[in-house]
Design an enzyme around this catalytic site. Structure first.
Site, PDB file in Angstrom:
ATOM      1  N   ASP A  14       0.914  -1.143   0.000  1.00 14.42           N
ATOM      2  CA  ASP A  14       0.000   0.000   0.000  1.00 14.42           C
ATOM      3  C   ASP A  14       0.949   1.187   0.000  1.00 14.42           C
ATOM      4  O   ASP A  14       1.565   1.498   1.026  1.00 14.42           O
ATOM      5  CB  ASP A  14      -0.873   0.021   1.261  1.00 14.42           C
ATOM      6  CG  ASP A  14      -1.857   1.186   1.213  1.00 14.42           C
ATOM      7  OD1 ASP A  14      -1.493   2.253   0.681  1.00 14.42           O
ATOM      8  OD2 ASP A  14      -2.983   1.034   1.691  1.00 14.42           O
ATOM      9  N   HIS A  15       1.087   1.832  -1.157  1.00 15.19           N
ATOM     10  CA  HIS A  15       2.193   2.791  -1.269  1.00 15.19           C
ATOM     11  C   HIS A  15       2.024   3.985  -0.330  1.00 15.19           C
ATOM     12  O   HIS A  15       2.990   4.685  -0.055  1.00 15.19           O
ATOM     13  CB  HIS A  15       2.397   3.235  -2.723  1.00 15.19           C
ATOM     14  CG  HIS A  15       1.339   4.161  -3.224  1.00 15.19           C
ATOM     15  ND1 HIS A  15       0.216   3.711  -3.850  1.00 15.19           N
ATOM     16  CD2 HIS A  15       1.234   5.504  -3.181  1.00 15.19           C
ATOM     17  CE1 HIS A  15      -0.545   4.749  -4.162  1.00 15.19           C
ATOM     18  NE2 HIS A  15       0.050   5.844  -3.771  1.00 15.19           N
TER      19      HIS A  15
ATOM     20  N   HIS B  15      -5.933   2.764   1.415  1.00 17.47           N
ATOM     21  CA  HIS B  15      -5.207   3.942   1.897  1.00 17.47           C
ATOM     22  C   HIS B  15      -5.862   4.606   3.121  1.00 17.47           C
ATOM     23  O   HIS B  15      -5.199   4.882   4.113  1.00 17.47           O
ATOM     24  CB  HIS B  15      -5.090   4.984   0.780  1.00 17.47           C
ATOM     25  CG  HIS B  15      -4.497   4.452  -0.478  1.00 17.47           C
ATOM     26  ND1 HIS B  15      -3.475   3.534  -0.493  1.00 17.47           N
ATOM     27  CD2 HIS B  15      -4.773   4.701  -1.778  1.00 17.47           C
ATOM     28  CE1 HIS B  15      -3.161   3.242  -1.733  1.00 17.47           C
ATOM     29  NE2 HIS B  15      -3.937   3.931  -2.541  1.00 17.47           N
TER      30      HIS B  15
END
Ligand code: NAD
Length: 490
Positions: A177-178, A240
């Site tokens: 999950d960047h 996110h």
């Protein structure tokens, strides 16, 4: 100051999908920057693996073009670029067939860290895992990096977890999950657990409510096909925003180590109450006509090419965490596309003082801690002071503002892109900033009933204007509770 340039031991990194959009925009530039920072020891090797039938020379030319296009100043340095290209190799491969696998296996070096980046369509993840195993590449030293989306619902996420677990141990699986790789998101943990000041107040006794906003100005762009099947809830909320919620709400982990942190995040997700239908607002952006400020822009349905789409490009919801710390403090989360500004911010709204010694005319005041994740990363603490001048004891709210770039000065350097941090963590085997399988499943278990409810009630998203803050119903979500969203400011 970013001091992450301790060299990583020699490794083999294979990018499945090495010619794709993500490789071009994120993975290759991130690798190049870490190389320029001196982080790759002699002997590191990066192998692009994709369907295109080119040779290593052709791929190096492709990588050189990609890096020059990123306008990274160091990409103009032919010596640096040449040295980086010296680490780059290519194998034409088919995830679903035999082509290229024996060649890939022959290129791997024994006794060093091995990472396989799955930057291909999710439906190929299982094929890749299976072939890596068949060709003896799934050894204990191997790590796999899996891109989002991780499943489409709980059942598909469980299936995917089970497929990967057939050949890889959880400690070998790095689910990206960047958002977690963003410098400012990591800073959330530093602010909470590195300061004595906040933690004693971090509970429902002192915090009235928390707002998490992730606003974008862009539309769905070229991702229409995928996005129309996902919507804001799957594309942003399930991953996110849930991750931000976890970091802001979790108990202090005993140590900053992968399982300690992920255990605490998981407890937050499991303590989330089901969301009531009247606590959710969905929206879809309208077209902007010619002549409107900023010029004509297509609406959501036009952009995704689906005139009857019921998918949301905006979602706002109110939720609760049922535990001792947070019982009674609502969390309001919202995210959307084509909004007034690009802004990711967490607002922690404290309660008003229980009693004002200054009388009614002084007004009611409350502190606000605003954590800006992007842009203008920083923290603002709103405090109440006396209005200057002879006008008696009148109170005003003023910001104690710290923008990280200003506070840290030039020494802070460029904030590394999330992928730089995450790839280095993969090569080091550090999973703290990656999602664990049970975390992802718990997030889907919370999201699935919300989507099922929309479907069974045949709900359609509310329209909103491009450049606005979302549908007006989202305002009511707050006003009903006698609260207000903070503005979405760039
Ligand atoms: P893309 O379509 O641009 O690239 C796909 C790559 O996969 C190409 O290199 C192609 O050659 C390769 N490929 C396709 N079929 C193959 C096969 N059978 N065998 C071997 N290689 C094959 O896709 P992308 O946008 O780069 O996305 C890759 C992954 O990253 C997807 O899982 C996507 O959901 C995820 N992702 C992408 C972005 C983004 O901004 N592009 C953002 C988040 C997540």
């Amino acid at each position: 100051m970013y001091s992450g340039a301790i060299p990583v031991d020699p490794f083999d990194l294979v990018i499945f999908g090495g010619t794709g959009d993500l490789a071009r925009r994120k993975i290759l530039p991130a690798l190049f920057r870490r190389f320029c920072a001196g982080q790759f020891a002699e002997g590191a090797r990066i192998t692009g693996a994709a369907r295109a039938g080119m040779d290593a020379e052709g791929y190096r030319a492709f990588v050189a073009d990609v890096l020059r296009d990123t306008a990274d100043p160091q990409a103009g340095d032919d010596t640096m670029l040449g040295r980086f290209l010296g680490t780059v190799d290519y194998v034409a491969i088919d995830a679903t067939g035999e082509n290229g696998w024996a060649e890939l296996a022959a290129r791997m070096t024994e006794d060093r860290a091995r990472a396989f980046f799955f930057s291909v369509r999710p439906r190929l993840f299982g094929d890749l895992a299976e072939r890596l195993h068949q060709h003896g590449l799934a050894s204990d030293r191997a790590r796999i990096v899996v891109e989002k989306p991780f499943g489409h619902d709980l059942a598909s996420a469980r299936d995917l977890n089970a497929t990967l677990a057939t050949h890889f141990h959880e400690s070998q699986i790095f689910r990206i999950d960047h958002y977690l790789g963003k410098e400012t998101v990591q800073n959330l943990m530093a602010v909470r657990f590195g300061n004595m000041l906040f933690e004693p107040l971090w509970n429902s006794q002192y915090v009235d409510h928390i707002q998490i906003t992730v606003a974008e100005t862009v539309g769905v762009g070229g991702r229409g096909d995928y996005y129309d099947r996902a919507g804001a809830i799957r594309d942003m909320m399930q991953n996110h925003l849930m991750q931000l919620l976890c970091l802001i709400a979790m108990e202090p982990p005993a140590k900053f180590d992968p399982d300690a942190v992920r255990d605490e995040k998981l407890k937050v997700i499991r303590a989330l109450d089901p969301v009531q239908p009247h606590h959710i607002v969905r929206g879809q952006y309208n077209a902007r006509p010619e002549g409107a400020g900023g010029g004509a822009l297509p609406g959501y349905r036009e952009e995704v090419g689906n005139p009857r789409s019921k998918t949301e490009s905006y979602i706002a919801l109110r939720t609760h965490i049922s535990n001792w710390r947070w019982a009674g403090t609502p969390f309001y989360l919202r995210t959307g596309k084509r909004l007034v500004a690009r802004s990711s911010v967490i607002n922690v709204m404290f309660k008003e003082t229980p009693h004002s010694i200054f009388g009614q005319e002084a007004g009611r005041h409350a502190n606000l801690l605003s954590i800006r994740l992007q842009p203008n990363e920083g923290i603002t603490l709103q405090v109440t002071i006396k209005e200057p001048g002879p006008g008696g004891m009148r109170l005003i709210d003023v910001p104690l503002d710290m923008t990280f770039a200003e506070a840290l000065g030039p020494a802070s350097g460029r904030a590394p892109d999330a992928y730089e941090r995450l790839i280095v963590d993969v090569l080091r085997g550090n999973q703290t900033l990656f999602m664990r399988g049970d975390e992802v499943e718990a997030a889907w278990a919370w999201i699935d009933p919300i989507i099922a409810g929309w479907t069974s009630r045949g709900e359609v998203p509310k329209p909103y204007d491009i450049g606005s803050t979302g549908p007006s119903d989202a305002e009511q979500l707050m006003t009903r509770d006698d609260r207000k969203w903070r503005g979405i400011n760039p």
